[in-house]
Enzyme design. Structure first.
Site, PDB file in Angstrom:
ATOM      1  N   CYS A 118       0.850  -1.185   0.000  1.00 21.76           N
ATOM      2  CA  CYS A 118       0.000   0.000   0.000  1.00 21.76           C
ATOM      3  C   CYS A 118       0.891   1.241   0.000  1.00 21.76           C
ATOM      4  O   CYS A 118       1.806   1.348   0.823  1.00 21.76           O
ATOM      5  CB  CYS A 118      -0.901  -0.008   1.233  1.00 21.76           C
ATOM      6  SG  CYS A 118      -1.875   1.506   1.412  1.00 21.76           S
ATOM      7  N   ASP A 147      -0.407  -5.771   0.351  1.00 18.82           N
ATOM      8  CA  ASP A 147      -1.701  -6.089  -0.254  1.00 18.82           C
ATOM      9  C   ASP A 147      -1.534  -7.385  -1.022  1.00 18.82           C
ATOM     10  O   ASP A 147      -0.533  -7.587  -1.702  1.00 18.82           O
ATOM     11  CB  ASP A 147      -2.152  -4.977  -1.207  1.00 18.82           C
ATOM     12  CG  ASP A 147      -2.603  -3.727  -0.484  1.00 18.82           C
ATOM     13  OD1 ASP A 147      -3.274  -3.857   0.553  1.00 18.82           O
ATOM     14  OD2 ASP A 147      -2.298  -2.623  -0.967  1.00 18.82           O
ATOM     15  N   TYR A 156       2.186 -15.640 -24.096  1.00 22.00           N
ATOM     16  CA  TYR A 156       3.003 -15.312 -22.924  1.00 22.00           C
ATOM     17  C   TYR A 156       3.686 -16.561 -22.374  1.00 22.00           C
ATOM     18  O   TYR A 156       3.056 -17.599 -22.208  1.00 22.00           O
ATOM     19  CB  TYR A 156       2.152 -14.684 -21.819  1.00 22.00           C
ATOM     20  CG  TYR A 156       1.477 -13.415 -22.258  1.00 22.00           C
ATOM     21  CD1 TYR A 156       2.217 -12.292 -22.597  1.00 22.00           C
ATOM     22  CD2 TYR A 156       0.093 -13.345 -22.344  1.00 22.00           C
ATOM     23  CE1 TYR A 156       1.598 -11.128 -23.018  1.00 22.00           C
ATOM     24  CE2 TYR A 156      -0.534 -12.182 -22.758  1.00 22.00           C
ATOM     25  CZ  TYR A 156       0.224 -11.082 -23.092  1.00 22.00           C
ATOM     26  OH  TYR A 156      -0.392  -9.935 -23.513  1.00 22.00           O
ATOM     27  N   GLU A 157       4.971 -16.432 -22.069  1.00 24.12           N
ATOM     28  CA  GLU A 157       5.738 -17.515 -21.453  1.00 24.12           C
ATOM     29  C   GLU A 157       5.519 -17.420 -19.949  1.00 24.12           C
ATOM     30  O   GLU A 157       5.688 -16.363 -19.347  1.00 24.12           O
ATOM     31  CB  GLU A 157       7.221 -17.352 -21.822  1.00 24.12           C
ATOM     32  CG  GLU A 157       8.076 -18.563 -21.514  1.00 24.12           C
ATOM     33  CD  GLU A 157       8.583 -18.564 -20.099  1.00 24.12           C
ATOM     34  OE1 GLU A 157       8.623 -19.664 -19.514  1.00 24.12           O
ATOM     35  OE2 GLU A 157       8.930 -17.495 -19.567  1.00 24.12           O
ATOM     36  N   LEU A 158       5.104 -18.527 -19.331  1.00 26.52           N
ATOM     37  CA  LEU A 158       4.610 -18.499 -17.959  1.00 26.52           C
ATOM     38  C   LEU A 158       5.677 -18.182 -16.911  1.00 26.52           C
ATOM     39  O   LEU A 158       5.406 -17.442 -15.963  1.00 26.52           O
ATOM     40  CB  LEU A 158       3.910 -19.813 -17.622  1.00 26.52           C
ATOM     41  CG  LEU A 158       2.658 -20.107 -18.454  1.00 26.52           C
ATOM     42  CD1 LEU A 158       2.055 -21.442 -18.047  1.00 26.52           C
ATOM     43  CD2 LEU A 158       1.642 -18.993 -18.319  1.00 26.52           C
ATOM     44  N   HIS A 176      -3.749  -0.128  -5.999  1.00 27.61           N
ATOM     45  CA  HIS A 176      -4.363  -1.225  -6.750  1.00 27.61           C
ATOM     46  C   HIS A 176      -4.615  -0.808  -8.196  1.00 27.61           C
ATOM     47  O   HIS A 176      -4.318  -1.550  -9.133  1.00 27.61           O
ATOM     48  CB  HIS A 176      -5.684  -1.641  -6.112  1.00 27.61           C
ATOM     49  CG  HIS A 176      -5.552  -2.151  -4.716  1.00 27.61           C
ATOM     50  ND1 HIS A 176      -6.631  -2.226  -3.871  1.00 27.61           N
ATOM     51  CD2 HIS A 176      -4.498  -2.615  -4.012  1.00 27.61           C
ATOM     52  CE1 HIS A 176      -6.246  -2.722  -2.708  1.00 27.61           C
ATOM     53  NE2 HIS A 176      -4.949  -2.958  -2.769  1.00 27.61           N
ATOM     54  N   GLU A 177      -5.187   0.373  -8.357  1.00 29.68           N
ATOM     55  CA  GLU A 177      -5.546   0.846  -9.694  1.00 29.68           C
ATOM     56  C   GLU A 177      -4.307   1.018 -10.575  1.00 29.68           C
ATOM     57  O   GLU A 177      -4.313   0.636 -11.744  1.00 29.68           O
ATOM     58  CB  GLU A 177      -6.300   2.186  -9.593  1.00 29.68           C
ATOM     59  CG  GLU A 177      -7.618   2.109  -8.847  1.00 29.68           C
ATOM     60  CD  GLU A 177      -7.472   2.194  -7.318  1.00 29.68           C
ATOM     61  OE1 GLU A 177      -8.513   2.149  -6.655  1.00 29.68           O
ATOM     62  OE2 GLU A 177      -6.340   2.301  -6.798  1.00 29.68           O
TER      63      GLU A 177
END
Length: 136
Positions: free
Chosen positions: A50, A57, A72-74, A91-92
């Site tokens: 935060c 968070d 995407y390669e994991l 968060h945003e």
């Protein structure tokens, strides 16, 4: 508490910390560019801090996308996501940054990023971001 002198190897960043800090999302060629299909990726252990309190968070991220030329390669995605664990960010902002980086790396036809943040102080939050045109 021990007063033993630490050797040099314990004072440098550990190799895992270095790898995470330097990580970028890597993609590979879509093995079937002619077919429209969806890939769903769960990342259940996302953390950041935060920006106001510094408290951690926790969130579960879910990425659903229809690949275009790249997938995407994991492992690289996991390391990239782990890089946020010590960053103070809202968060945003973090969800939008992740979406921007996903779009830049993979350019999918369509993508949905969901972030479900764990409750803190009796409040939970869910963010959904979409980009592109979903194909049927």
């Amino acid at each position: 508490m021990s007063t033993a002198k630490l050797d040099d190897s314990t004072q440098r960043p550990l190799y895992g910390e270095r790898i995470i800090k330097e990580s970028k999302i890597i993609c590979f060629e879509n093995p079937n560019k002619k077919r429209i299909y969806e890939i769903s990726i769960d990342l259940p252990e996302f953390t950041c801090k935060c920006p106001f309190s510094g408290y951690p968070d926790f969130a579960k991220l879910n990425i659903i996308y229809q690949p275009n030329l790249r997938v995407y390669e994991l492992k690289s995605l996991k390391l990239y996501i782990n890089n946020f664990r010590d960053i103070k960010i809202s968060h945003e902002e973090v969800v939008n940054r992740i979406m921007d980086d996903l779009l830049s790396a993979g350019s999918p036809h369509w993508i949905h990023l969901n972030a479900s943040f764990n409750p803190r102080g009796n409040v939970s939050m869910q963010l959904d971001i979409f980009s592109g045109q979903k194909k049927n």
